[in-house]
Design an enzyme around this catalytic site. Structure first.
Site, PDB file in Angstrom:
ATOM      1  N   TYR A 206      75.486 -17.285 -46.848  1.00 36.89           N
ATOM      2  CA  TYR A 206      74.574 -16.844 -45.798  1.00 36.89           C
ATOM      3  C   TYR A 206      74.439 -17.993 -44.806  1.00 36.89           C
ATOM      4  O   TYR A 206      73.997 -19.084 -45.172  1.00 36.89           O
ATOM      5  CB  TYR A 206      73.209 -16.483 -46.376  1.00 36.89           C
ATOM      6  CG  TYR A 206      73.216 -15.246 -47.230  1.00 36.89           C
ATOM      7  CD1 TYR A 206      72.817 -14.019 -46.714  1.00 36.89           C
ATOM      8  CD2 TYR A 206      73.632 -15.305 -48.553  1.00 36.89           C
ATOM      9  CE1 TYR A 206      72.828 -12.871 -47.500  1.00 36.89           C
ATOM     10  CE2 TYR A 206      73.650 -14.164 -49.349  1.00 36.89           C
ATOM     11  CZ  TYR A 206      73.248 -12.950 -48.815  1.00 36.89           C
ATOM     12  OH  TYR A 206      73.270 -11.831 -49.596  1.00 36.89           O
ATOM     13  N   HIS A 238      79.984  -9.525 -43.593  1.00 35.53           N
ATOM     14  CA  HIS A 238      79.469  -8.369 -44.325  1.00 35.53           C
ATOM     15  C   HIS A 238      78.207  -7.784 -43.711  1.00 35.53           C
ATOM     16  O   HIS A 238      78.060  -6.574 -43.609  1.00 35.53           O
ATOM     17  CB  HIS A 238      79.198  -8.721 -45.786  1.00 35.53           C
ATOM     18  CG  HIS A 238      78.827  -7.531 -46.594  1.00 35.53           C
ATOM     19  ND1 HIS A 238      77.519  -7.131 -46.759  1.00 35.53           N
ATOM     20  CD2 HIS A 238      79.593  -6.623 -47.225  1.00 35.53           C
ATOM     21  CE1 HIS A 238      77.507  -6.031 -47.492  1.00 35.53           C
ATOM     22  NE2 HIS A 238      78.733  -5.700 -47.779  1.00 35.53           N
ATOM     23  N   HIS A 239      77.265  -8.615 -43.344  1.00 40.16           N
ATOM     24  CA  HIS A 239      76.110  -8.095 -42.627  1.00 40.16           C
ATOM     25  C   HIS A 239      75.490  -9.181 -41.762  1.00 40.16           C
ATOM     26  O   HIS A 239      75.733 -10.372 -41.960  1.00 40.16           O
ATOM     27  CB  HIS A 239      75.073  -7.459 -43.580  1.00 40.16           C
ATOM     28  CG  HIS A 239      74.231  -8.427 -44.354  1.00 40.16           C
ATOM     29  ND1 HIS A 239      74.222  -8.485 -45.731  1.00 40.16           N
ATOM     30  CD2 HIS A 239      73.335  -9.364 -43.962  1.00 40.16           C
ATOM     31  CE1 HIS A 239      73.377  -9.406 -46.138  1.00 40.16           C
ATOM     32  NE2 HIS A 239      72.823  -9.957 -45.084  1.00 40.16           N
ATOM     33  N   HIS A 310      76.053 -12.920 -43.203  1.00 38.25           N
ATOM     34  CA  HIS A 310      76.510 -12.940 -44.588  1.00 38.25           C
ATOM     35  C   HIS A 310      78.038 -12.874 -44.595  1.00 38.25           C
ATOM     36  O   HIS A 310      78.623 -11.891 -44.154  1.00 38.25           O
ATOM     37  CB  HIS A 310      75.910 -11.748 -45.340  1.00 38.25           C
ATOM     38  CG  HIS A 310      76.491 -11.525 -46.699  1.00 38.25           C
ATOM     39  ND1 HIS A 310      76.242 -10.384 -47.422  1.00 38.25           N
ATOM     40  CD2 HIS A 310      77.304 -12.277 -47.481  1.00 38.25           C
ATOM     41  CE1 HIS A 310      76.874 -10.440 -48.579  1.00 38.25           C
ATOM     42  NE2 HIS A 310      77.526 -11.573 -48.620  1.00 38.25           N
ATOM     43  N   HIS A 392      69.260  -0.423 -48.211  1.00 36.34           N
ATOM     44  CA  HIS A 392      70.045  -1.616 -48.535  1.00 36.34           C
ATOM     45  C   HIS A 392      69.988  -1.941 -50.020  1.00 36.34           C
ATOM     46  O   HIS A 392      68.911  -2.062 -50.613  1.00 36.34           O
ATOM     47  CB  HIS A 392      69.522  -2.809 -47.728  1.00 36.34           C
ATOM     48  CG  HIS A 392      70.307  -4.067 -47.937  1.00 36.34           C
ATOM     49  ND1 HIS A 392      71.617  -4.206 -47.547  1.00 36.34           N
ATOM     50  CD2 HIS A 392      69.974  -5.246 -48.514  1.00 36.34           C
ATOM     51  CE1 HIS A 392      72.049  -5.417 -47.855  1.00 36.34           C
ATOM     52  NE2 HIS A 392      71.070  -6.064 -48.452  1.00 36.34           N
ATOM     53  N   HIS A 394      72.986  -3.828 -53.223  1.00 38.95           N
ATOM     54  CA  HIS A 394      74.219  -4.601 -53.346  1.00 38.95           C
ATOM     55  C   HIS A 394      75.236  -3.873 -54.232  1.00 38.95           C
ATOM     56  O   HIS A 394      75.237  -2.643 -54.290  1.00 38.95           O
ATOM     57  CB  HIS A 394      73.904  -6.002 -53.859  1.00 38.95           C
ATOM     58  CG  HIS A 394      73.238  -6.878 -52.839  1.00 38.95           C
ATOM     59  ND1 HIS A 394      72.720  -8.129 -53.119  1.00 38.95           N
ATOM     60  CD2 HIS A 394      72.988  -6.683 -51.513  1.00 38.95           C
ATOM     61  CE1 HIS A 394      72.204  -8.657 -52.037  1.00 38.95           C
ATOM     62  NE2 HIS A 394      72.350  -7.800 -51.046  1.00 38.95           N
ATOM     63  N   MET A 467      69.267  -5.954 -54.584  1.00 36.89           N
ATOM     64  CA  MET A 467      68.127  -5.661 -53.729  1.00 36.89           C
ATOM     65  C   MET A 467      67.871  -4.160 -53.768  1.00 36.89           C
ATOM     66  O   MET A 467      68.743  -3.379 -54.152  1.00 36.89           O
ATOM     67  CB  MET A 467      68.384  -6.105 -52.279  1.00 36.89           C
ATOM     68  CG  MET A 467      68.485  -7.604 -52.078  1.00 36.89           C
ATOM     69  SD  MET A 467      68.647  -7.997 -50.313  1.00 36.89           S
ATOM     70  CE  MET A 467      68.689  -9.792 -50.381  1.00 36.89           C
TER      71      MET A 467
END
Length: 593
Positions: A206, A238-239, A310, A392, A394, A467
């Site tokens: 991150y 990824h985000h 990320h 959201h 994972h 998450m």
């Protein structure tokens, strides 16, 4: 009579005019490119009962299109067609568990038209959304894994030949593809963009950087945000999350760039907690409804923001420099309402834990009626309207619902995805805006699979952690940033037999004192040491869903609403546990590492 050569030209022209007119008038509102080289184009439209596709592929052989339960060939619903000697053909197939392709006895795909030239094949076909055929996949509002393939040769008497490398998959929502609104040419924009960030040699990173929002002399509205992903890095980024920081931030921190959640990260990063935007892989950006905009330029608007990117690098690529970011379009022509974002679900923490080997495990995060009563009751007693949701989770996530309750009655879910795909997460526009009132109650419900995992899965930041969150986009904006819950830890420790922890608590994760088999182990090590089975995991899940909750009801910045946990939800006392754990780390976004 016309000479033969002119008749041929007339026939070709007539055919071209027919197909061009037919396709142009067919009203395909949605489209995408399925392959990385731009050779496979998909268009579609739908109504309440049917869906119609048009595929255009750079081949003169057969083309294949399918709907898969997981992105693989096995158990997929497939249609294969092409054009031979000027005549289009189409067949409904399915793949069994061993990936062998069979012709479906019940042919539910209907050929609409087809054509071919020297380079491309075009096929249009339709089917019912629900066919009542066990070999077909129902098409719903959830995520669907589309698979595609093509070959240079048409289907022969023995069936389609193997497609080789000309295949792929893509996740999308066929019945809820979002709203693609064109931005007026010349609309101003600014970029928040990393410059040559060295992506670390590890699977998950991150990366955070602080930016200043575009300075404006009067209030403006941001009306669209879209990703700027460096070419070739589409699978690496990824985000991207955007957080509002403290407006009193020292300007010397501007441009500070560092790995997030790291002991040496700048202290200023800790002031950036209120999320203002979230984009995840697969998303194409977000356009606000015409009556709503994200405000900038006023005293309560973001001045500084932290952009968290990320990077997912499981292949451990080395020497990669990335310059991805976001582009924000803004205008002085104000919309009627200011947009806000509320983070709901399970408070990110190690206390959110999933046992190994579970085919299905359910977590619930509550946005309680008490929190909404206090925050909305004081600021917007007539309620707010939610217009989009980002769900959201994972890698273990399989399904997410945002449930909505009012006065003990459950309404239709705010959002749901029964086939959640970690690699496809974006804001989902609601078909109709939903009124959220003071005293309503929301539950973000996540279903996971930990089958094949040997150890506990912890709530946390990396993709191997978990998450369970729903980000609600709404208007008018109120001072509520987070509305979340977390099952208290004492009941979870009691389940595995923990009796006492070492006090005072000086380490994180904290250490166990008794019983002897867990002595001097951290609570995470104790949880991993416990001999989990499917039966014990199921019992643990049932127990966790009944536990009292720690509730988080946060304003912008560091302040909290004063709402207290009602007595029936208050953390229970546990011998030698609760007092020692009160107020300990693990409940904050940056504390869990």
């Amino acid at each position: 009579m016309l000479p033969a050569k002119y008749r041929n030209v007339l026939v070709l022209f007539t055919a071209f005019w027919f197909y061009a007119s037919f396709s142009h008038g067919s009203g395909f509102r949605h489209s995408t490119i399925l392959d990385p080289h731009g050779k496979y184009h998909l268009k579609w439209r739908f109504d309440r009962g049917t869906i119609t596709f048009e595929i255009e592929v750079e081949t003169t052989g057969y083309v294949g299109f399918g709907l898969s339960p997981n992105g693989a060939m096995a158990l997929s619903d497939i249609v294969i067609g092409g054009v031979t000697d000027g005549r289009p053909y189409l067949q409904d197939y399915f793949a069994d568990a061993k990936r062998k392709v069979h012709r479906d006895v019940q042919q539910n795909y209907r050929l609409e038209y087809g054509r071919e030239n020297n380079t491309h094949t075009v096929l249009a076909f339709s089917r019912d959304l629900l066919t009542c055929d066990t070999n077909d996949k129902d098409i719903t509002e959830s995520t669907v894994r589309v698979i595609w393939a093509y070959h240079s040769d048409d289907v022969g008497p023995s069936g389609p030949m193997y497609h080789g490398v000309n295949r792929g998959r893509k996740s999308m929502r066929l019945l809820d593809p979002g709203s693609k609104v064109n931005i007026t040419s010349g609309t101003d924009f600014f970029n928040l963009q990393n410059i040559n960030v060295p992506v670390p040699y590890k699977d998950t990173t991150y990366w955070c950087q602080i930016f200043q929002i575009q300075e404006v002399q009067q209030k403006h509205h941001i009306i669209r945000i879209e990703p700027l992903i460096q070419r070739g890095h589409e699978n690496l980024v990824h985000h991207i999350l955007l957080y509002q920081c403290d407006s009193n931030l020292n300007e010397s921190e501007l441009g500070a760039s560092h790995e997030c959640y790291h002991p040496n990260m700048p202290d200023s990063f800790l002031t950036c907690e209120t999320i203002v935007f979230a984009w995840a892989i697969g998303g194409e950006g977000f356009t606000y409804p015409p009556h709503v905009g994200l405000s900038i330029g006023t005293a309560i608007d973001p001045v500084y923001v932290l952009m968290e990117v990320h990077y997912d690098n499981p292949a451990l690529q080395q020497g990669v420099l990335d310059s991805s970011g976001l582009r924000l379009f803004y205008t002085p022509e104000l919309r009627q309402y200011d947009a806000g974002v509320i983070e709901t679900g399970v408070w990110v923490s190690l206390y959110h834990m999933l046992p190994p080997g579970m085919q299905e495990y359910v977590s619930e995060g509550h946005c309680t009626r008490e929190c909404l009563q206090e925050s909305l009751g004081q600021e917007m007693p007539n309620g707010v309207r939610v217009f989009a949701v980002l769900m959201h989770a994972h890698l273990a996530g399989r399904a997410i619902r945002t449930r909505h309750f009012r006065e003990q009655e459950e309404l239709q879910p705010l959002s749901h995805d029964e086939e959640f795909d970690f690699n496809f997460q974006e804001f989902q526009l609601l078909k109709e805006e939903r009124l959220l009132l003071p005293g309503d109650h929301l539950i973000t419900e996540c279903k996971y699979t930990t089958k094949g995992r040997q150890n506990m899965t912890w709530g946390g930041l990396t993709t191997r952690d978990e998450m369970c969150l729903s980000y609600l986009l709404y208007y008018p904006r109120v001072n509520l940033a987070r509305c979340e819950s977390l099952p208290e830890i004492t009941g979870q420790l009691k389940f595995i037999g923990v009796k006492e922890i070492q006090a005072p608590v000086t380490t994180w994760p904290f250490m166990i004192k008794s019983p002897k088999k867990y002595s001097n182990l951290s609570f995470t090590e104790a949880m991993d040491k416990y001999r989990w089975s499917k039966k014990r995991g199921k019992s643990f899940n049932q127990m966790v869903l009944q536990l009292p909750m720690n509730v988080r009801c946060s304003k912008w910045g560091q302040d909290e609403w004063s709402v207290s946990v009602p007595s029936e939800l208050s953390p229970t006392s546990a011998v030698d546990l609760s007092e020692s754990l009160e107020g300990r780390p693990g409940l904050g976004r940056f504390a869990v590492v």
